[in-house]
Design an enzyme around this catalytic site. Structure first.
Site, PDB file in Angstrom:
ATOM      1  NE  ARG A 163      30.641 -43.379 -16.485  1.00 57.86           N
ATOM      2  CZ  ARG A 163      29.543 -42.840 -15.985  1.00 57.86           C
ATOM      3  NH1 ARG A 163      29.003 -41.789 -16.570  1.00 57.86           N
ATOM      4  NH2 ARG A 163      29.002 -43.323 -14.900  1.00 57.86           N
ATOM      5  CB  SER A 235      29.843 -48.376 -13.316  1.00 60.42           C
ATOM      6  OG  SER A 235      28.833 -47.682 -12.653  1.00 60.42           O
ATOM      7  CD  GLU A 333      32.429 -46.597 -16.179  1.00 66.31           C
ATOM      8  OE1 GLU A 333      31.204 -46.699 -16.122  1.00 66.31           O
ATOM      9  OE2 GLU A 333      33.114 -46.000 -15.339  1.00 66.31           O
TER      10      GLU A 333
HETATM   11  N1  EPU Z   1      19.248 -51.912 -11.479  1.00 64.70           N
HETATM   12  C1  EPU Z   1      18.805 -53.149 -11.072  1.00 64.70           C
HETATM   13  N2  EPU Z   1      19.661 -53.943 -10.366  1.00 64.70           N
HETATM   14  C2  EPU Z   1      20.916 -53.536 -10.044  1.00 64.70           C
HETATM   15  C3  EPU Z   1      21.369 -52.276 -10.462  1.00 64.70           C
HETATM   16  C4  EPU Z   1      20.513 -51.470 -11.192  1.00 64.70           C
HETATM   17  O1  EPU Z   1      17.670 -53.550 -11.335  1.00 64.70           O
HETATM   18  O2  EPU Z   1      21.623 -54.311  -9.394  1.00 64.70           O
HETATM   19  C5  EPU Z   1      18.324 -51.030 -12.202  1.00 64.70           C
HETATM   20  C6  EPU Z   1      17.901 -49.858 -11.311  1.00 64.70           C
HETATM   21  O3  EPU Z   1      16.792 -50.159 -10.537  1.00 64.70           O
HETATM   22  C7  EPU Z   1      17.607 -48.783 -12.333  1.00 64.70           C
HETATM   23  C8  EPU Z   1      18.585 -49.080 -13.447  1.00 64.70           C
HETATM   24  O4  EPU Z   1      18.999 -50.432 -13.304  1.00 64.70           O
HETATM   25  O5  EPU Z   1      16.303 -48.947 -12.844  1.00 64.70           O
HETATM   26  C9  EPU Z   1      19.793 -48.158 -13.433  1.00 64.70           C
HETATM   27  O6  EPU Z   1      20.464 -48.277 -12.174  1.00 64.70           O
HETATM   28  P1  EPU Z   1      21.033 -47.011 -11.370  1.00 64.70           P
HETATM   29  O7  EPU Z   1      20.106 -45.901 -11.421  1.00 64.70           O
HETATM   30  O8  EPU Z   1      21.501 -47.509 -10.053  1.00 64.70           O
HETATM   31  O9  EPU Z   1      22.277 -46.505 -12.207  1.00 64.70           O
HETATM   32  P2  EPU Z   1      23.243 -47.229 -13.209  1.00 64.70           P
HETATM   33  O10 EPU Z   1      22.771 -47.040 -14.594  1.00 64.70           O
HETATM   34  O11 EPU Z   1      23.414 -48.619 -12.750  1.00 64.70           O
HETATM   35  C10 EPU Z   1      24.824 -45.185 -13.657  1.00 64.70           C
HETATM   36  C11 EPU Z   1      26.303 -44.898 -13.621  1.00 64.70           C
HETATM   37  C12 EPU Z   1      26.787 -44.730 -12.190  1.00 64.70           C
HETATM   38  C13 EPU Z   1      26.005 -43.584 -11.573  1.00 64.70           C
HETATM   39  C14 EPU Z   1      24.500 -43.930 -11.635  1.00 64.70           C
HETATM   40  C15 EPU Z   1      23.629 -42.806 -11.144  1.00 64.70           C
HETATM   41  C16 EPU Z   1      27.198 -46.010 -15.580  1.00 64.70           C
HETATM   42  C17 EPU Z   1      28.005 -47.144 -16.101  1.00 64.70           C
HETATM   43  N3  EPU Z   1      27.017 -45.984 -14.267  1.00 64.70           N
HETATM   44  O12 EPU Z   1      24.616 -46.443 -13.003  1.00 64.70           O
HETATM   45  O13 EPU Z   1      28.148 -44.367 -12.237  1.00 64.70           O
HETATM   46  O14 EPU Z   1      26.394 -43.358 -10.228  1.00 64.70           O
HETATM   47  O15 EPU Z   1      24.118 -44.154 -13.015  1.00 64.70           O
HETATM   48  O16 EPU Z   1      23.576 -41.788 -12.066  1.00 64.70           O
HETATM   49  O17 EPU Z   1      26.764 -45.169 -16.353  1.00 64.70           O
HETATM   50  C18 EPU Z   1      30.396 -45.149 -12.041  1.00 64.70           C
HETATM   51  O18 EPU Z   1      30.558 -44.784 -13.198  1.00 64.70           O
HETATM   52  O19 EPU Z   1      31.326 -45.674 -11.369  1.00 64.70           O
HETATM   53  C19 EPU Z   1      29.073 -45.025 -11.442  1.00 64.70           C
HETATM   54  C20 EPU Z   1      28.811 -45.526 -10.246  1.00 64.70           C
END
Ligand code: EPU
Length: 337
Positions: A163, A235, A333
């Site tokens: 990012r 995010s 972010e």
């Molecule tokens: N998790 C939870 N509870 C929640 C959300 C997440 O326990 O409410 C856990 C999930 O189960 C998982 C981990 O946290 O084990 C990561 O969650 P997830 O895979 O949903 O992805 P993220 O890290 O929350 C990032 C990006 C997203 C992107 C997803 C998929 C960032 C800040 N965000 O989210 O990007 O779509 O990975 O690759 O890096 C965006 O930037 O607007 C965005 C949506």
């Protein structure tokens, strides 16, 4: 064509759907118009806005806002394995992904349905499901008002990171991205390693480009709010990158805590959504702002009436709760204006 809008509410132009007044919005279609815009309309500060999917407006905006609207996709070269394209900054990102998938070009499919315009994609190096925009960016074209000229910056000089890019640092507020040059592959390269992607792709019959796009769209639709219905900025927080030693201490208490390796061996990336969720905040709301009930990383405008400052105050409380429980600072972010 240059289109000027004066004293307009930007509610319909920002994904968080906050109401603020913009003194002047200047849309343009062609690069030739930029010198004229700067000669006639800009007499000091200015800012650029794409789809404002990652901007939270907290005040009325007196500074003129420039909006690039060029949506052209031009094939620059085509080889047996690779295609190079130039894409106008004003094209909707997902329209570009669909264009590539329809032509069997690999590279952007994991980034399906990310809201925003192509011109914003290099700024924060958008990423999802194990892919980042930088994987396919060859160069970025921009206008440099200080010199009244155009520059093409090769990807290796864009300082892309998680990012991150030079556009958030030394070039911030100094250039207007007019087009992005991408390299796409004719050779299949499925990336299915992240989360539920492989299972969703298999259930659709295997790793074709179309199946990967549909799988990613289905996963996103299930977890993320539809901006057309509920104001949000994707995010809201970045996933924090911490020292391995800090992660080890937390893992001793929370063995199920998601954690990911980074390019640096002594640093680990944690999931901000998980941290917020563990604080019991998923689905929690106050006033007009809340934590999304299916993805705690996303803050939402629950009533459609949230102001930017209300969102910032709520975000501060979320940050504080995470800090108290885990000792970790989660950074926003979203860009605050
Ligand atoms: N998790 C939870 N509870 C929640 C959300 C997440 O326990 O409410 C856990 C999930 O189960 C998982 C981990 O946290 O084990 C990561 O969650 P997830 O895979 O949903 O992805 P993220 O890290 O929350 C990032 C990006 C997203 C992107 C997803 C998929 C960032 C800040 N965000 O989210 O990007 O779509 O990975 O690759 O890096 C965006 O930037 O607007 C965005 C949506």
């Amino acid at each position: 064509m240059i289109r000027v809008f004066e004293n307009t509410d930007i509610c319909s132009r920002n994904s968080f759907k906050v109401h603020q007044q913009a003194a002047k919005i200047i849309e343009f279609d062609s690069n030739d118009e930029l010198s004229q815009i700067f000669a006639e309309h800009i007499h000091g500060e200015w800012m650029v806005m794409g789809g404002a999917n990652n901007i939270l407006f907290t005040t009325d905006i007196a500074t003129p806002i420039i909006v690039p609207c060029n949506k052209d996709i031009e094939v620059i070269s085509e080889g047996s394995e690779q295609v190079i394209i130039r894409v106008g900054a004003g094209l909707e990102w997902d329209e570009l992904v669909e264009w590539c998938v329809a032509r069997e070009l690999w590279g952007l499919e994991n980034l399906s349905l990310i809201p925003g315009k192509v011109g914003a994609s290099p700024v924060q190096n958008i990423g999802a499901y194990g892919a980042e925009a930088k994987d396919c960016i060859t160069a970025v074209e921009m206008y440099f008002p200080e010199q009244n000229n155009f520059i093409t910056l090769a990807a290796e000089h864009c300082n892309f990171g998680y990012r991150e890019s030079v556009f958030k640092h030394t070039l911030k507020g100094r250039v207007i991205i007019t087009a992005v040059i991408f390299h796409l592959s004719k050779v299949a390269n499925p990336r299915l390693g992240y989360g539920d992607v492989e299972r969703e792709v298999e259930s659709r019959g295997g790793a074709t480009l179309r199946n990967i796009r549909e799988a990613v769209c289905a996963i996103r639709r299930a977890k993320l709010p539809d901006t057309a219905v509920t104001g949000n900025a994707g995010s809201f927080f970045k996933n924090p990158i911490v020292d391995s030693a800090v992660a080890q201490v937390l893992l001793a208490h929370y063995p199920q805590m998601p954690h990911y390796p980074t390019a640096e061996p002594d640093k680990v990336k944690l999931a901000a959504g998980w941290l917020i969720d563990q604080c019991g905040l998923k689905g929690y709301s106050e006033g007009n702002v809340g934590v999304h009930d299916r993805q705690a990383l996303v803050l939402i405008n629950t009533t459609g009436e949230a102001t930017g400052s209300e969102v910032i105050a709520f975000a501060g409380k979320v940050q504080q709760r995470v800090k108290e429980k885990f000792g970790i600072t989660i950074e926003m972010e979203v860009n605050i204006v």
